[in-house]
Each structure stands twice: as structure tokens, then as C-alpha cells.
Design an enzyme around this catalytic site. Structure first.
Site, PDB file in Angstrom:
ATOM      1  N   TYR A 145       4.797 -18.342  -7.991  1.00 25.33           N
ATOM      2  CA  TYR A 145       3.692 -17.417  -7.667  1.00 25.33           C
ATOM      3  C   TYR A 145       2.430 -17.849  -8.426  1.00 25.33           C
ATOM      4  CZ  TYR A 145       1.361 -12.832  -7.102  1.00 25.33           C
ATOM      5  OH  TYR A 145       0.474 -11.819  -6.799  1.00 25.33           O
ATOM      6  N   SER A 179      -5.080 -13.725  -8.032  1.00 26.11           N
ATOM      7  CA  SER A 179      -4.312 -12.890  -8.967  1.00 26.11           C
ATOM      8  C   SER A 179      -4.771 -13.250 -10.373  1.00 26.11           C
ATOM      9  CB  SER A 179      -2.824 -13.218  -8.784  1.00 26.11           C
ATOM     10  OG  SER A 179      -2.067 -12.927  -9.924  1.00 26.11           O
TER      11      SER A 179
HETATM   12  P1  NDP Z   1       3.062  -5.694  -0.591  1.00 25.18           P
HETATM   13  O1  NDP Z   1       4.428  -6.266  -0.767  1.00 25.18           O
HETATM   14  O2  NDP Z   1       2.868  -4.235  -0.827  1.00 25.18           O
HETATM   15  O3  NDP Z   1       2.517  -6.027   0.901  1.00 25.18           O
HETATM   16  C1  NDP Z   1       2.592  -7.327   1.394  1.00 25.18           C
HETATM   17  C2  NDP Z   1       2.142  -7.363   2.835  1.00 25.18           C
HETATM   18  O4  NDP Z   1       2.241  -8.712   3.291  1.00 25.18           O
HETATM   19  C3  NDP Z   1       2.985  -6.536   3.775  1.00 25.18           C
HETATM   20  O5  NDP Z   1       2.174  -6.031   4.821  1.00 25.18           O
HETATM   21  C4  NDP Z   1       3.981  -7.561   4.318  1.00 25.18           C
HETATM   22  O6  NDP Z   1       4.516  -7.128   5.543  1.00 25.18           O
HETATM   23  C5  NDP Z   1       3.070  -8.775   4.451  1.00 25.18           C
HETATM   24  N1  NDP Z   1       3.740 -10.074   4.469  1.00 25.18           N
HETATM   25  C6  NDP Z   1       4.578 -10.596   3.534  1.00 25.18           C
HETATM   26  N2  NDP Z   1       4.989 -11.825   3.907  1.00 25.18           N
HETATM   27  C7  NDP Z   1       4.381 -12.091   5.091  1.00 25.18           C
HETATM   28  C8  NDP Z   1       4.399 -13.184   5.992  1.00 25.18           C
HETATM   29  N3  NDP Z   1       5.141 -14.285   5.744  1.00 25.18           N
HETATM   30  N4  NDP Z   1       3.668 -13.101   7.131  1.00 25.18           N
HETATM   31  C9  NDP Z   1       2.930 -12.009   7.413  1.00 25.18           C
HETATM   32  N5  NDP Z   1       2.867 -10.943   6.592  1.00 25.18           N
HETATM   33  C10 NDP Z   1       3.595 -10.975   5.455  1.00 25.18           C
HETATM   34  O7  NDP Z   1       2.113  -6.567  -1.514  1.00 25.18           O
HETATM   35  P2  NDP Z   1       0.730  -6.209  -2.240  1.00 25.18           P
HETATM   36  O8  NDP Z   1      -0.093  -5.346  -1.372  1.00 25.18           O
HETATM   37  O9  NDP Z   1       1.026  -5.772  -3.610  1.00 25.18           O
HETATM   38  O10 NDP Z   1       0.073  -7.662  -2.359  1.00 25.18           O
HETATM   39  C11 NDP Z   1      -0.871  -8.145  -1.414  1.00 25.18           C
HETATM   40  C12 NDP Z   1      -1.483  -9.435  -1.953  1.00 25.18           C
HETATM   41  O11 NDP Z   1      -2.124  -9.169  -3.202  1.00 25.18           O
HETATM   42  C13 NDP Z   1      -0.480 -10.550  -2.221  1.00 25.18           C
HETATM   43  O12 NDP Z   1      -1.063 -11.799  -1.935  1.00 25.18           O
HETATM   44  C14 NDP Z   1      -0.241 -10.422  -3.711  1.00 25.18           C
HETATM   45  O13 NDP Z   1       0.194 -11.622  -4.272  1.00 25.18           O
HETATM   46  C15 NDP Z   1      -1.621 -10.051  -4.182  1.00 25.18           C
HETATM   47  N6  NDP Z   1      -1.669  -9.414  -5.482  1.00 25.18           N
HETATM   48  C16 NDP Z   1      -1.025  -8.219  -5.706  1.00 25.18           C
HETATM   49  C17 NDP Z   1      -1.122  -7.614  -6.948  1.00 25.18           C
HETATM   50  C18 NDP Z   1      -0.482  -6.307  -7.248  1.00 25.18           C
HETATM   51  O14 NDP Z   1      -0.535  -5.888  -8.408  1.00 25.18           O
HETATM   52  N7  NDP Z   1       0.123  -5.637  -6.297  1.00 25.18           N
HETATM   53  C19 NDP Z   1      -1.878  -8.244  -8.038  1.00 25.18           C
HETATM   54  C20 NDP Z   1      -2.508  -9.488  -7.687  1.00 25.18           C
HETATM   55  C21 NDP Z   1      -2.404 -10.024  -6.456  1.00 25.18           C
HETATM   56  P3  NDP Z   1       6.013  -7.622   6.044  1.00 25.18           P
HETATM   57  O15 NDP Z   1       6.884  -7.634   4.824  1.00 25.18           O
HETATM   58  O16 NDP Z   1       6.409  -6.610   7.078  1.00 25.18           O
HETATM   59  O17 NDP Z   1       5.793  -8.969   6.608  1.00 25.18           O
END
Ligand code: NDP
Length: 256
Positions: free
Chosen positions: A160, A147
Site C-alpha cells: 500500500y 495517503s
Molecule cells: P472503502 O473500502 O470504504 O471504499 C473503497 C471503494 O473502492 C468502494 O466503493 C469499493 O467498492 C471500491 N473498489 C475497491 N476495489 C475496486 C476495484 N478494483 N474496482 C473498482 N472499485 C473498487 O475505502 P476508503 O473510502 O477508505 O478509501 C478510498 C481511497 O482513499 C483509497 O484509495 C484509500 O487508499 C484512500 N485512503 C483512505 C484513507 C482512510 O483513512 N480511509 C486514508 C488515506 C487514503 P467495491 O468493493 O464494491 O468494488
């Protein structure tokens, strides 16, 4: 090998954590379009099954794997199941993550640990199991999702920030230990992207204006804009690249 073949993932299998929506889903679709078979993941079995079916309907080869990436026993069981099914993971994308916004003086230990476990410890658990199998085979790719906070802090998201800063050095640590075995470990640092995680921010006119003003590209990023970098880091095109964190952020981290 032609330049185009450098990016071809035919015959490879990619496991992308947190790929039922958002950035993980976009990366999975991109790796699949480049030829990879997919293992997709989320905690919710029904959502994981439905996301896998959507991808199959789009012509991709997909195995659903619903489990919590913070659960050591579940991670180990998944890799044992894949072994039994004859599925070898060539590409691991550690993408699953959560956000929790609260000033540090109000933060509970449980919330601190939940964020660190989901965003950082999960990459250790998944990476360890994947590398135990990649090392004897002599090849593999690990892509960790960092990030902007892998480099810079921001008020109210300290756990985070700590987890994503840890991802940066975990990536270098993986590169130190695993590159000698033919495995490249790198990270992607997305900027502010349009996903569910940011719903509270995109719907806040002040924050929306701040992102657009602060980002040289003048807009939020789309999840599919990570695909090019993900395919590059998953493919032979990056065979001598290891330990790097590549920002895909519309230029945000480079400017004041
Ligand atoms: P979302 O919240 O849209 O999606 C997160 C995904 O992770 C979902 O599929 C969720 O499914 C899954 N997930 C969450 N916790 C767990 C767990 N304990 N075990 C298995 N699966 C899990 O997030 P983003 O797509 O926005 O983010 C994805 C990654 O990118 C993250 O690491 C985030 O920190 C990083 N990121 C995002 C940015 C942004 O602007 N969006 C910027 C920089 C980094 P479920 O809840 O059903 O488990």
C-alpha cells in the site's frame, strides 16, 4: 468571474472510481453539490446501482458504471460506452483502493500485485483513457487519491505504501505530460479517516488512541472533510495548480 464561480462545476462531468461508499462517495456527493454530473463506480453492480439511485434521489445527475478498475479491457470499454453516450469526462478522481495488512516476510506475490494494481495501476489505466479524450479538448482535471503513506512508510502495509508513493510521482508525471494541454493533475493525501477500510483500526482502542494522540486535530477525519479540497482541485479555482499532493490530515504529517 466571481470568487464563488471559481468553484462552480455546473456543466462538468466527474468520474469517481470506488464511489459506492467511503471517501469516494463523499467526494462524489461534494462534486455533485458543486454542480457536476457524476459517473460513479464500484465492482459490485447491485451496490453501484443502489449508490447511484441514492444520489439521484438527492437530486444529482448520476450514471452508474460497475467495473473493476484493474481490468484494462473493462476500463477501455467504459470509456468507449461513454463516448457512444456522448458523455465527456471533465474530472477524473482516481479513488478506488484496497488495504492489506501483513508483515512483508509473510506477504504473497499475489497480494502484493493485487494492492499495487488496485491502488496504482488503476490510476494509470483510468488516467490514460481519460487523458486520451481530454487532450484533444484542451482541458481536464485529474485528482489521484494518495495517503500519508505517499510520504512515510508504516510496518505491515508495504505494498500500500509503495502504491501510494507511486501515486505521488504518477501525479507529477501526469502533470509533466498533460499540463501543457490544459489539464491539471493533482493528488489528495487523506489522513486517518472514518471509513469501512479502517473498521479494524477504529474498533481497536489502542489504535484509536494512537491516531487521536498523533493527530494535532485530536480526532479521525470525516469523509466529507475531503470535499473542499476535491472541489478546489476539480474547479477553475486551481487552474494554475498541477503536480501537487495536498494533505488533508488534521496536521498529522507535519508533526513528530
Ligand atoms: P472503502 O473500502 O470504504 O471504499 C473503497 C471503494 O473502492 C468502494 O466503493 C469499493 O467498492 C471500491 N473498489 C475497491 N476495489 C475496486 C476495484 N478494483 N474496482 C473498482 N472499485 C473498487 O475505502 P476508503 O473510502 O477508505 O478509501 C478510498 C481511497 O482513499 C483509497 O484509495 C484509500 O487508499 C484512500 N485512503 C483512505 C484513507 C482512510 O483513512 N480511509 C486514508 C488515506 C487514503 P467495491 O468493493 O464494491 O468494488
Amino acid at each position: 468571474m466571481t470568487t464563488k464561480n471559481l468553484f462552480d462545476l455546473t456543466g462538468r462531468t466527474a468520474l469517481i472510481t470506488g464511489s459506492t461508499r467511503g471517501l469516494g462517495r463523499a467526494i462524489a456527493l461534494g462534486l455533485g453539490a458543486a454542480g457536476a454530473a457524476l459517473v460513479i463506480n464500484g465492482r459490485d453492480p447491485e451496490k453501484t446501482r443502489a449508490a447511484a439511485q441514492d444520489m439521484r434521489d438527492a437530486g444529482l445527475t448520476v450514471r452508474a458504471a460497475a467495473f473493476d478498475v484493474t481490468d484494462e479491457a473493462a476500463v477501455e470499454a467504459l470509456f468507449r460506452d461513454l463516448d457512444a453516450e456522448g458523455i465527456e469526462i471533465d474530472i477524473l478522481v482516481n479513488n478506488a483502493g484496497i488495504q492489506h495488512r501483513q508483515p512483508m516476510v509473510e506477504l504473497s506475490l499475489a497480494d502484493w500485485q493485487r494492492v499495487i494494481d488496485t491502488n496504482l495501476t488503476s490510476a494509470f489505466l483510468m488516467g490514460r483513457e481519460a487523458a486520451r479524450r481530454m487532450i484533444p479538448r484542451g482541458h481536464g482535471k485529474v485528482i489521484n487519491i494518495g495517503s500519508l503513506t505517499s510520504e512515510l512508510a508504516r510496518a505491515t502495509v508495504i505494498p500500500y505504501t509503495v502504491a501510494k508513493g507511486g501515486i505521488r510521482l504518477l501525479t507529477k508525471g501526469m502533470a509533466a505530460e498533460w499540463t501543457p494541454h490544459g489539464i491539471q493533475a493533482n493528488a489528495i493525501g487523506p489522513g486517518y479517516m472514518l471509513t469501512e477500510m479502517n473498521a479494524a483500526l477504529t474498533s481497536d482502542p489502542q489504535f484509536d488512541a494512537w491516531v487521536k494522540g498523533r493527530t494535532p486535530a485530536g480526532r479521525w477525519g470525516r469523509p466529507d472533510e475531503l470535499v473542499g479540497t476535491a472541489v478546489y482541485l476539480a474547479s477553475d479555482a486551481s487552474s494554475y495548480v498541477s503536480g501537487q499532493l495536498i494533505f488533508v490530515d488534521g496536521g498529522m504529517i507535519s508533526v513528530l
